[in-house]
Design a protein around this motif. Structure first.
Motif, PDB file in Angstrom:
ATOM      1  N   LYS A  26       2.569   9.568   6.526  1.00  0.00           N
ATOM      2  CA  LYS A  26       2.842  10.407   5.167  1.00  0.00           C
ATOM      3  C   LYS A  26       3.929  11.032   5.192  1.00  0.00           C
ATOM      4  N   GLU A  27       4.215  11.870   6.335  1.00  0.00           N
ATOM      5  CA  GLU A  27       5.670  12.854   6.298  1.00  0.00           C
ATOM      6  C   GLU A  27       6.817  11.881   6.143  1.00  0.00           C
ATOM      7  N   LEU A  28       6.728  10.645   6.832  1.00  0.00           N
ATOM      8  CA  LEU A  28       8.137   9.803   6.706  1.00  0.00           C
ATOM      9  C   LEU A  28       8.258   9.587   5.108  1.00  0.00           C
ATOM     10  N   ASP A  29       6.977   9.180   4.373  1.00  0.00           N
ATOM     11  CA  ASP A  29       6.954   8.668   3.092  1.00  0.00           C
ATOM     12  C   ASP A  29       7.450   9.961   2.013  1.00  0.00           C
ATOM     13  N   ARG A  30       7.014  11.107   2.560  1.00  0.00           N
ATOM     14  CA  ARG A  30       7.335  12.136   1.717  1.00  0.00           C
ATOM     15  C   ARG A  30       8.787  12.612   2.160  1.00  0.00           C
ATOM     16  N   ALA A  31       9.308  12.417   2.858  1.00  0.00           N
ATOM     17  CA  ALA A  31      10.691  12.872   3.230  1.00  0.00           C
ATOM     18  C   ALA A  31      11.837  11.988   2.633  1.00  0.00           C
ATOM     19  N   TYR A  32      11.409  10.276   2.704  1.00  0.00           N
ATOM     20  CA  TYR A  32      12.317   9.336   1.962  1.00  0.00           C
ATOM     21  C   TYR A  32      12.250   9.473   0.673  1.00  0.00           C
ATOM     22  N   ALA A  33      11.022  10.261   0.075  1.00  0.00           N
ATOM     23  CA  ALA A  33      10.880  10.221  -1.426  1.00  0.00           C
ATOM     24  C   ALA A  33      11.688  11.353  -1.920  1.00  0.00           C
ATOM     25  N   PRO A  46      19.407   7.659  -9.436  1.00  0.00           N
ATOM     26  CA  PRO A  46      18.528   8.716  -8.725  1.00  0.00           C
ATOM     27  C   PRO A  46      17.115   8.535  -8.605  1.00  0.00           C
ATOM     28  N   GLY A  47      16.360   8.202  -7.370  1.00  0.00           N
ATOM     29  CA  GLY A  47      15.090   8.087  -7.177  1.00  0.00           C
ATOM     30  C   GLY A  47      14.670   6.802  -7.191  1.00  0.00           C
ATOM     31  N   LYS A  48      15.779   5.786  -7.416  1.00  0.00           N
ATOM     32  CA  LYS A  48      15.244   4.537  -7.497  1.00  0.00           C
ATOM     33  C   LYS A  48      15.828   3.576  -6.198  1.00  0.00           C
ATOM     34  N   ALA A  49      16.553   4.104  -5.410  1.00  0.00           N
ATOM     35  CA  ALA A  49      17.157   3.658  -4.135  1.00  0.00           C
ATOM     36  C   ALA A  49      16.014   2.971  -3.291  1.00  0.00           C
ATOM     37  N   PRO A  50      15.656   1.928  -2.862  1.00  0.00           N
ATOM     38  CA  PRO A  50      14.800   1.242  -2.170  1.00  0.00           C
ATOM     39  C   PRO A  50      14.779   1.859  -0.704  1.00  0.00           C
TER      40      PRO A  50
END
Length: 429
Positions: A26-33, A46-50
């Motif tokens: 969850k922390e990784l997901d939040r960081a990458y988002a 912006p916000g669309k990079a895989p």
């Protein structure tokens, strides 16, 4: 989250923590988002990079930031869950870092307050010097006041300088034949007394007459505040322009009135005020010495380790207090080129005693179930206002914040513990 606490010493714990894979994910997901919204990558809005693209470029940085955030949050949680009396930031060692689908593991060594079970703190035997104010002490304070109001007046009927005179001079100086900053001045007042000219003394003027010129060599100390003058020797020419003597006013009603102290119009009233002030000072001195004696006597019966961090913090507080006192005198302590390491070493024993005393008094207050009431807080605020001559409302305002209020409660609790020690002790005077 799994937590394991190991006792390394009475003042140190090793906390081992395992963080669930789900929380790491969850922390990784939040960081990458968050990263996706911030960075600009060619070919992506912006916000669309895989995420895979982000991982290729930022994996190390992201995992480092996530690991730091997880450590901060989970260690705080562990301290709360395990009720650890932590006194300093932990030293962290990560065993298994952040990785998708895996737990994160780390250990933290941290200093804690020692758990004390105070013993034999009743029935202490101490000696106390009772407060006493003598007529000589009052006279001494009057003399200080008289000296502080002294003025320099011209010497009449004499033109030759004597030791103890104050001389008005012009001077010019050179180092290696060249003038230097501050080498020339007119109308400077110095004392005809032994000592360096840099401290306002010119002994060489003794026996000289007004108008005479004196030449002398004056060495500057190696630690002089002006780096350009350190260790150099100046050749000075000093011209004696006038002589003055220090004249103190008479000890009479006029002096007392000139002080401008409310309610003091006569010398007798001034003596009474001085005696009252000295009595208060002596009472505080006697109380302070008794408290110190009680704490030392109790400490002699209770041996325990002290967290080094608390000692260092006490030294920091002492140095900050010294800096504030210098600042009130218009002195920047940073310009004094003090040996801070030496100062810390000199203060360490005093700081250790202070910390040990505070920890023991806290343990005694716990053992005796000493509490601080609202009435206690109000009474202490009133006492502080009276002692400092401040409006009660201002003291109450300053002690209203959470930290200030907690500090006040701790001080009152400590005073109650000291009162308990005093009431149960044998005090010889």
């Amino acid at each position: 989250m799994k937590i394991q606490v190991e006792t390394v010493s009475p003042v140190e714990r090793k906390v081992t923590i395992e963080v669930d894979p789900d929380r790491v994910a969850k922390e990784l997901d939040r960081a990458y988002a968050s990263l996706s919204r911030r960075v600009k990558l060619r070919g992506f809005r912006p916000g669309k990079a895989p995420r895979k693209v982000l991982e290729r470029q930022f994996k190390t940085e992201v995992e480092g930031e996530v690991a730091e955030r997880i450590v901060t949050e989970t260690f705080t949680e562990a301290v709360r869950v395990e009720s650890l009396p932590v006194v300093a930031p932990p030293s962290v060692s990560i065993t298994d870092g952040v990785a998708e689908g895996k737990p994160m593991r780390y250990s933290a060594r941290v200093e804690v307050k020692p758990k004390l079970e105070p013993k034999d703190y009743k029935g202490l035997e101490v000696t106390r010097k009772p407060p006493e104010v003598t007529d000589e002490a009052v006279s001494g304070e009057l003399t200080k006041i008289q000296d502080s109001m002294a003025q320099l007046v011209p010497v009449e009927g004499r033109f030759e300088a004597q030791e103890g005179d104050w001389a008005v001079i012009d001077h010019e100086g050179t180092i290696d034949g060249k003038p230097f900053d501050g080498s020339t001045a007119e109308g400077v007042t110095v004392k005809v007394a032994p000592g360096p000219i840099t401290e306002g003394n010119v002994e060489a003027l003794k026996g000289k007459k007004i108008g005479d010129v004196v030449e002398l060599d004056e060495p500057f100390p190696a630690d002089h505040r002006d780096e350009a003058l350190r260790g150099k020797t100046a050749h000075m020419k000093v011209t004696l322009k006038a002589l003055k003597a220090r004249q103190a006013p008479s000890l009479d009603d006029a002096l007392a009135k000139d002080l401008g102290i409310e309610g003091v119009e006569t010398l007798d009233a001034l003596r009474a005020r001085i005696r009252s002030d000295l009595e208060k000072r002596e009472k505080r001195r006697a109380e302070s010495e008794l408290k110190d004696a009680l704490v030392k006597a109790a400490l002699a019966r209770n041996e325990f380790e002290v967290p080094p961090a608390l000692v260092e913090r006490a030294i920091d507080t002492m140095l900050e207090g010294a800096a504030e006192r210098f600042a009130r005198q218009g002195i920047d302590i940073r310009q004094l080129q003090l040996d801070v390491s030496r100062m810390r070493a000199d203060l360490r024993e005093q700081a250790l005693l202070q910390v040990r005393g505070a920890l023991l008094l806290e343990a005694i207050a716990d053992a005796e179930k000493i509490e601080v009431t609202e009435e206690d807080l109000e009474a202490e605020a009133a006492r502080i206002a009276d002692e400092l001559g401040m409006p009660l409302a201002k003291v109450q305002q300053q002690t209203r914040g959470k930290d200030a209020r907690e500090a006040l409660k701790n001080r009152i609790r400590e005073e109650k513990a000291l009162s308990l020690l005093s009431s149960a002790a044998t005090i010889q005077q």
